[in-house]
Design a protein around this motif. Structure first.
Motif, PDB file in Angstrom:
ATOM      1  N   ALA A  28       0.822  -1.212   0.000  1.00 56.90           N
ATOM      2  CA  ALA A  28       0.000   0.000   0.000  1.00 56.90           C
ATOM      3  C   ALA A  28       0.859   1.267   0.000  1.00 56.90           C
ATOM      4  N   LEU A  57     -19.407   8.911   4.538  1.00 50.77           N
ATOM      5  CA  LEU A  57     -18.016   8.983   4.066  1.00 50.77           C
ATOM      6  C   LEU A  57     -17.665  10.375   3.529  1.00 50.77           C
ATOM      7  N   ILE A  74     -11.439 -10.081   7.284  1.00 47.41           N
ATOM      8  CA  ILE A  74     -10.221  -9.930   6.467  1.00 47.41           C
ATOM      9  C   ILE A  74      -9.246 -11.069   6.756  1.00 47.41           C
ATOM     10  N   THR A  86     -12.782   0.362   7.512  1.00 48.87           N
ATOM     11  CA  THR A  86     -14.134  -0.167   7.313  1.00 48.87           C
ATOM     12  C   THR A  86     -14.928  -0.108   8.622  1.00 48.87           C
ATOM     13  N   TRP A 106       4.992  -2.905  -7.228  1.00 54.51           N
ATOM     14  CA  TRP A 106       3.648  -2.452  -6.848  1.00 54.51           C
ATOM     15  C   TRP A 106       2.614  -2.955  -7.869  1.00 54.51           C
ATOM     16  N   PHE A 114     -12.491   7.132  -1.324  1.00 51.09           N
ATOM     17  CA  PHE A 114     -11.619   5.995  -1.637  1.00 51.09           C
ATOM     18  C   PHE A 114     -10.483   6.396  -2.581  1.00 51.09           C
ATOM     19  N   LEU A 126     -15.515  -4.281  -1.366  1.00 49.26           N
ATOM     20  CA  LEU A 126     -15.629  -5.067  -0.135  1.00 49.26           C
ATOM     21  C   LEU A 126     -16.102  -4.175   1.015  1.00 49.26           C
ATOM     22  N   ASP A 145      -9.823   8.180   6.015  1.00 48.20           N
ATOM     23  CA  ASP A 145      -8.495   8.775   5.810  1.00 48.20           C
ATOM     24  C   ASP A 145      -8.755  10.215   5.375  1.00 48.20           C
ATOM     25  N   ARG A 156      -3.958   4.336  -8.032  1.00 48.21           N
ATOM     26  CA  ARG A 156      -3.616   4.118  -6.615  1.00 48.21           C
ATOM     27  C   ARG A 156      -4.858   4.199  -5.734  1.00 48.21           C
ATOM     28  N   GLY A 157      -6.036   4.332  -6.353  1.00 46.53           N
ATOM     29  CA  GLY A 157      -7.274   4.395  -5.579  1.00 46.53           C
ATOM     30  C   GLY A 157      -7.484   3.099  -4.800  1.00 46.53           C
ATOM     31  N   CYS A 158      -8.372   3.135  -3.812  1.00 49.58           N
ATOM     32  CA  CYS A 158      -8.548   1.989  -2.909  1.00 49.58           C
ATOM     33  C   CYS A 158      -9.056   0.748  -3.648  1.00 49.58           C
ATOM     34  N   PRO A 159      -8.310  -0.378  -3.593  1.00 49.13           N
ATOM     35  CA  PRO A 159      -8.786  -1.590  -4.259  1.00 49.13           C
ATOM     36  C   PRO A 159      -9.856  -2.321  -3.431  1.00 49.13           C
ATOM     37  N   ILE A 181      -5.265  12.120   1.526  1.00 46.17           N
ATOM     38  CA  ILE A 181      -4.600  11.112   0.690  1.00 46.17           C
ATOM     39  C   ILE A 181      -3.135  11.518   0.550  1.00 46.17           C
ATOM     40  N   ILE A 190      -2.811  -5.280   3.991  1.00 45.57           N
ATOM     41  CA  ILE A 190      -4.251  -5.470   3.774  1.00 45.57           C
ATOM     42  C   ILE A 190      -4.995  -5.229   5.091  1.00 45.57           C
TER      43      ILE A 190
END
Ligand code: HEM
Length: 511
Positions: free
Chosen positions: A118, A360, A185, A306, A126, A436, A448, A366, A441-444, A369, A298
């Motif tokens: 990350a 959100l 997770i 979350t 990466w 996100f 989920l 976060d 590089r956005g949140c994968p 960024i 992760i």
């Protein structure tokens, strides 16, 4: 004597400023046009601005200096972006140039010598890990296969609330949500529960929290060369203790996976990573350190974020009886009272989706960024050199009055159209709403995260009314919304509620 000390204290910054000015004026080309910003202090630059809640401080600075600001942390140049238009320039027009992340000593150490994912620099490693993460853990297919895990963990959580739902017992909902998300997770990635499992000796919840705090701490040594080896904040000592314990647990889990390898069974993420590490012809040679660092990332990226999304959604709902009533009406009409909400109901619950988006927007977990430029570029007429740190203040962007009417009000209706259909998605293409992030590089983990948050919140309010411990009335009473200091928007106090049964989940989840 005192006079002499004060004189020296006064002279040091003066001389340093003079020497720095002389040095920079000789070495830097005068033509460089940097964004505006406040005056920097000698040596520390603007580090003092990052002491408690940087998103607030940077938002105030943007009102004075504009949407693109220059700052210096020690000797490292940074830019701060605080408007949707500017965010678009950095994240879309110049996407590739800002696809890296700043490298910190904490991340290097905790990531087994920089083997994390990350926070890793942009490059082939990466790219390889990102592809793997998307295909083996977070793709639609993997998420579909792993649905029973999420369902089981959510049911366990609902049953815990049900056992406490005599209208008297208080539950630390913050803590229980973290355990639930952590176990989802850990089961999805390593096929075992690692949260709330002290008795089995594999408890990683506290360690992941500590790693997150260490990674988000501003380490003076990263920015001021002189202090690199001094460990002025005591972070080094904390890192060693945490890393050692985390590594022991991960070693044990790797060993378990290696031992069961010969047996048939469904492969989890760790099995797949171990297979790649043994494959001589693999595109990237993985070592055990890469695997441990990857899984650590992760957990760090996915658990607190979350769980916090759920905590803030519940907090806003408990505060707003009108909204919680409309949400319950939606659930009752779509799902009824003979079964508990499922992930497959999400497309039919646009109001609950809107509630989560609105949460959100106001509480992006976060707040900022973090990125880093990999090459020189020119944006809006400003020169941004390579290796400049980038802060995108998504907290401020989500409250920008030019884009959001009554920005401080909690109004989920802004995320549905007149026909009640969902609008403004979470893919990072709407630059005034970036919880996100955006781009490569956005949140994968966003799919989920949203599945977990929407389903859990819907099931909770379907089965229970939630009374804040200490309040006389159910829902709608006073609730503490104070945010803890730092870049991650934790609640200052855990959310402690008394669940009052509305529907008994036991017969519904047992069937
Ligand atoms: C509400 C929950 C979550 C929020 C608000 C969130 C937010 C974010 C943000 C803002 C970023 C940085 C994006 C950028 O630089 O543009 C990010 C990156 C990341 N997130 Fe999430 N996240 C959440 C949940 C998750 C979950 C559940 C996972 C995985 C299980 C996850 C894994 C990651 C990873 C691995 C990265 C780094 C990606 C990279 O650098 O390539 N996140 N997240």
């Amino acid at each position: 004597m005192a006079l002499l000390s004060y004189t020296i204290l006064f002279l040091i910054p003066l001389i340093t400023t003079f020497l720095a000015r002389t040095f920079f004026s000789k070495t830097r080309p005068q033509t460089r046009h940097l964004p505006p910003g406040p005056l920097a202090l000698p040596i520390i630059g603007h580090m003092h601005l990052f002491s408690s809640s940087p998103h607030h401080v940077l938002c105030k600075l943007a009102q004075r200096y504009g949407p693109i600001i220059s700052l210096r942390l020690g000797s490292v140049p940074h830019v701060v972006v605080s408007s949707p238009e500017a965010a678009r320039e950095f994240l879309r027009t110049h996407e590739l140039a800002f696809s890296s992340r700043p490298q910190s000593f904490t991340n290097h150490y905790l990531g087994y010598g920089g083997h994390g994912f990350a926070f890793s620099p942009y490059g082939p490693y990466w790219k390889f890990m990102r592809k793997l993460c998307m295909s083996e853990l977070l793709s639609g297919r993997s998420l579909g296969n792993l649905l029973p895990i999420r369902r089981e963990e959510m049911h366990t959580f609902l049953l815990l609330l049900s056992r406490a739902s005599d209208g008297v017992k208080a539950v630390n909902v913050s803590e229980e949500l973290k355990l639930m998300v952590g176990n989802v997770i850990s089961r999805m990635s390593m096929s075992r529960r690692c949260y709330g499992t002290e008795a089995e000796g594999v408890e990683i919840g506290g360690l992941v929290d500590e790693v997150s705090k260490l990674l988000m701490a501003l380490n003076v040594g990263d920015f001021i060369r002189l202090f690199r080896d001094m460990d002025l904040q005591g972070l080094g000592k904390r890192m060693k203790v945490t890393h050692k314990r985390f590594d022991e647990i991960m070693e044990e889990i790797v060993r378990e996976h290696e031992e069961k390898k010969e047996k048939d069974g469904v492969k989890d993420l760790m099995d797949i990573l171990l297979e790649i590490s043994e494959d001589e012809s693999a595109e990237m040679k993985l070592k055990k350190e890469h695997i441990k660092a990857f899984i650590r990332d992760i957990f760090v990226a996915g658990t607190a974020t979350t769980a916090l999304g759920m905590e803030w959604t519940l907090s806003e709902l408990i505060k707003n009886p009108r909204i919680i009533k409309r949400a319950r009406d939606e659930i009752d009409s779509v799902v009824g009272k003979n079964r508990v909400v499922e992930e497959s109901d999400i497309p039919n619950l646009p109001y609950i989706q809107a509630i989560v988006k609105e949460t959100l927007r106001l509480h992006p977990t976060d707040s900022i960024i973090l990125r880093e430029s990999i090459e020189d570029c020119k944006i809006n007429g400003y020169d941004i050199p390579a290796k400049t740190g980038l802060f995108i203040n998504i907290w401020a962007i989500g409250r920008d009055p030019n884009y959001w009417e009554n920005p401080l009000e909690f109004l989920p209706e802004r995320f549905i159209d007149d026909n009640g259909r969902a609008q403004i998605d979470l893919r990072g293409q709407h630059y005034h709403f970036l919880p996100f992030g955006s781009g490569r590089r956005g949140c994968p983990g966003k799919t989920l995260a949203v599945q977990l948050i929407v389903t859990t919140i819907a099931a909770m309010i379907q089965c229970f009314k939630l009374k804040i411990d200490g309040n006389d009335e159910e829902e709608g009473g006073p609730i503490d919304m104070t945010v803890a200091p730092g870049l991650t928007l934790y609640r200052a106090q855990p959310l402690v509620c008394i669940p009052v049964a509305r529907l008994d989940p036991l017969p519904l989840v047992a069937s």
